[in-house]
Design an enzyme around this catalytic site. Structure first.
Site, PDB file in Angstrom:
ATOM      1  N   ASP A   1       0.860  -1.192   0.000  1.00  0.00           N
ATOM      2  CA  ASP A   1       0.000   0.000   0.000  1.00  0.00           C
ATOM      3  C   ASP A   1       0.891   1.235   0.000  1.00  0.00           C
ATOM      4  O   ASP A   1       1.865   1.324   0.762  1.00  0.00           O
ATOM      5  CB  ASP A   1      -0.925  -0.015   1.232  1.00  0.00           C
ATOM      6  CG  ASP A   1      -2.044   1.012   1.130  1.00  0.00           C
ATOM      7  OD1 ASP A   1      -1.755   2.214   0.964  1.00  0.00           O
ATOM      8  OD2 ASP A   1      -3.218   0.609   1.214  1.00  0.00           O
TER       9      ASP A   1
ATOM     10  N   ASN B   1     -12.963  -3.246   2.646  1.00  0.00           N
ATOM     11  CA  ASN B   1     -14.017  -2.232   2.648  1.00  0.00           C
ATOM     12  C   ASN B   1     -14.863  -2.360   1.390  1.00  0.00           C
ATOM     13  O   ASN B   1     -14.327  -2.500   0.294  1.00  0.00           O
ATOM     14  CB  ASN B   1     -13.393  -0.831   2.703  1.00  0.00           C
ATOM     15  CG  ASN B   1     -12.526  -0.633   3.939  1.00  0.00           C
ATOM     16  OD1 ASN B   1     -12.838  -1.134   5.018  1.00  0.00           O
ATOM     17  ND2 ASN B   1     -11.432   0.088   3.795  1.00  0.00           N
TER      18      ASN B   1
ATOM     19  N   HIS C   1     -10.291  -5.317  -2.925  1.00  0.00           N
ATOM     20  CA  HIS C   1      -8.946  -5.481  -2.371  1.00  0.00           C
ATOM     21  C   HIS C   1      -9.024  -5.816  -0.896  1.00  0.00           C
ATOM     22  O   HIS C   1      -9.860  -5.260  -0.181  1.00  0.00           O
ATOM     23  CB  HIS C   1      -8.084  -4.228  -2.589  1.00  0.00           C
ATOM     24  CG  HIS C   1      -8.717  -2.955  -2.122  1.00  0.00           C
ATOM     25  ND1 HIS C   1      -9.710  -2.313  -2.830  1.00  0.00           N
ATOM     26  CD2 HIS C   1      -8.511  -2.209  -1.017  1.00  0.00           C
ATOM     27  CE1 HIS C   1     -10.073  -1.228  -2.186  1.00  0.00           C
ATOM     28  NE2 HIS C   1      -9.368  -1.140  -1.062  1.00  0.00           N
ATOM     29  N   PHE C   2      -8.187  -6.721  -0.481  1.00  0.00           N
ATOM     30  CA  PHE C   2      -8.037  -7.034   0.938  1.00  0.00           C
ATOM     31  C   PHE C   2      -6.758  -6.358   1.409  1.00  0.00           C
ATOM     32  O   PHE C   2      -5.708  -6.504   0.775  1.00  0.00           O
ATOM     33  CB  PHE C   2      -7.920  -8.553   1.161  1.00  0.00           C
ATOM     34  CG  PHE C   2      -9.232  -9.279   1.246  1.00  0.00           C
ATOM     35  CD1 PHE C   2     -10.395  -8.745   0.715  1.00  0.00           C
ATOM     36  CD2 PHE C   2      -9.311 -10.524   1.861  1.00  0.00           C
ATOM     37  CE1 PHE C   2     -11.608  -9.418   0.788  1.00  0.00           C
ATOM     38  CE2 PHE C   2     -10.516 -11.208   1.937  1.00  0.00           C
ATOM     39  CZ  PHE C   2     -11.665 -10.659   1.407  1.00  0.00           C
ATOM     40  N   HIS C   3      -6.879  -5.624   2.499  1.00  0.00           N
ATOM     41  CA  HIS C   3      -5.685  -5.073   3.144  1.00  0.00           C
ATOM     42  C   HIS C   3      -5.137  -6.153   4.065  1.00  0.00           C
ATOM     43  O   HIS C   3      -5.895  -6.715   4.859  1.00  0.00           O
ATOM     44  CB  HIS C   3      -6.029  -3.879   4.034  1.00  0.00           C
ATOM     45  CG  HIS C   3      -6.606  -2.688   3.329  1.00  0.00           C
ATOM     46  ND1 HIS C   3      -5.874  -1.550   3.110  1.00  0.00           N
ATOM     47  CD2 HIS C   3      -7.840  -2.456   2.800  1.00  0.00           C
ATOM     48  CE1 HIS C   3      -6.641  -0.648   2.491  1.00  0.00           C
ATOM     49  NE2 HIS C   3      -7.833  -1.175   2.292  1.00  0.00           N
TER      50      HIS C   3
HETATM   51  P1  AMP Z   1      -9.709   1.515   0.527  1.00  0.00           P
HETATM   52  O1  AMP Z   1      -9.940   2.763   1.335  1.00  0.00           O
HETATM   53  O2  AMP Z   1     -10.056   0.261   1.261  1.00  0.00           O
HETATM   54  O3  AMP Z   1     -10.388   1.593  -0.831  1.00  0.00           O
HETATM   55  O4  AMP Z   1      -8.155   1.427   0.298  1.00  0.00           O
HETATM   56  C1  AMP Z   1      -7.520   1.914  -0.834  1.00  0.00           C
HETATM   57  C2  AMP Z   1      -6.051   1.840  -0.558  1.00  0.00           C
HETATM   58  O5  AMP Z   1      -5.360   1.909  -1.776  1.00  0.00           O
HETATM   59  C3  AMP Z   1      -5.512   2.974   0.320  1.00  0.00           C
HETATM   60  O6  AMP Z   1      -4.957   2.432   1.507  1.00  0.00           O
HETATM   61  C4  AMP Z   1      -4.459   3.632  -0.561  1.00  0.00           C
HETATM   62  O7  AMP Z   1      -3.325   4.028   0.164  1.00  0.00           O
HETATM   63  C5  AMP Z   1      -4.143   2.539  -1.557  1.00  0.00           C
HETATM   64  N1  AMP Z   1      -3.639   2.984  -2.852  1.00  0.00           N
HETATM   65  C6  AMP Z   1      -4.199   3.899  -3.668  1.00  0.00           C
HETATM   66  N2  AMP Z   1      -3.469   4.042  -4.790  1.00  0.00           N
HETATM   67  C7  AMP Z   1      -2.435   3.177  -4.684  1.00  0.00           C
HETATM   68  C8  AMP Z   1      -1.317   2.857  -5.513  1.00  0.00           C
HETATM   69  N3  AMP Z   1      -1.145   3.443  -6.709  1.00  0.00           N
HETATM   70  N4  AMP Z   1      -0.433   1.930  -5.074  1.00  0.00           N
HETATM   71  C9  AMP Z   1      -0.609   1.339  -3.883  1.00  0.00           C
HETATM   72  N5  AMP Z   1      -1.641   1.588  -3.059  1.00  0.00           N
HETATM   73  C10 AMP Z   1      -2.533   2.505  -3.438  1.00  0.00           C
END
Ligand code: AMP
Ligand code: ZN
Length: 129
Positions: free
Chosen positions: A28, A83, A96-98
């Site tokens: 991330d 989310n 996406h899974f964090h």
């Molecule tokens: P969410 O809020 O669950 O949709 O998480 C989206 C995540 O994507 C956030 O934690 C961002 O930091 C991450 N993110 C957005 N753009 C990128 C990118 N180009 N490379 C890596 N992570 C990203």
């Protein structure tokens, strides 16, 4: 095309942790902890429940593999967060899974909100109606 599809296509660079036929896992860009990784299915779906069962199985296997790879970091535990929908904090509309590695004493990295007073019987009734 969404930003994660662009990463999958190689149009945008990413720090890839794990990859197979079905998933891509990359760091991330705004890490909440060391090793914070996103695992995404290579095929675009917006929400978790929109994924067909078979693809979901492959995706979950990829999530597990990614956890295995991240073990190199020596974490003590990890959170898996997913989310769905803007109201739930989904900013990128590609499933996406964090995976957020956790280390003893790292503080409140991931926390639920305040406890609400909710009648559980009423909730169950609504679900079962
Ligand atoms: P969410 O809020 O669950 O949709 O998480 C989206 C995540 O994507 C956030 O934690 C961002 O930091 C991450 N993110 C957005 N753009 C990128 C990118 N180009 N490379 C890596 N992570 C990203
Ligand atoms: Zn996408």
């Amino acid at each position: 095309m969404c930003i994660f599809c662009k990463i999958i296509n190689g149009e945008i660079p990413a720090k890839v942790v794990y990859e197979d036929e079905h998933v891509l896992a990359f760091l991330d860009i705004n890490p909440r902890n060391k090793g914070h990784t996103l695992v995404v299915p290579k095929k675009h779906y917006e929400r978790f429940d929109e994924m067909p069962d078979e693809e979901l199985c492959n995706f979950i296997k990829g999530v597990k593999k990614t956890v295995e790879v991240l073990k190199k970091l020596g974490f003590d535990g990890y959170n898996i967060v997913n989310n769905n929908g803007r109201v739930a904090g989904q900013e990128v509309n590609h499933v996406h899974f964090h995976i957020i590695p956790r280390y003893e004493g790292d503080g409140e990295v991931v926390k639920f909100g305040e406890v609400k007073k909710i009648d559980l019987d009423e909730v169950l009734k609504e679900i079962k109606e």
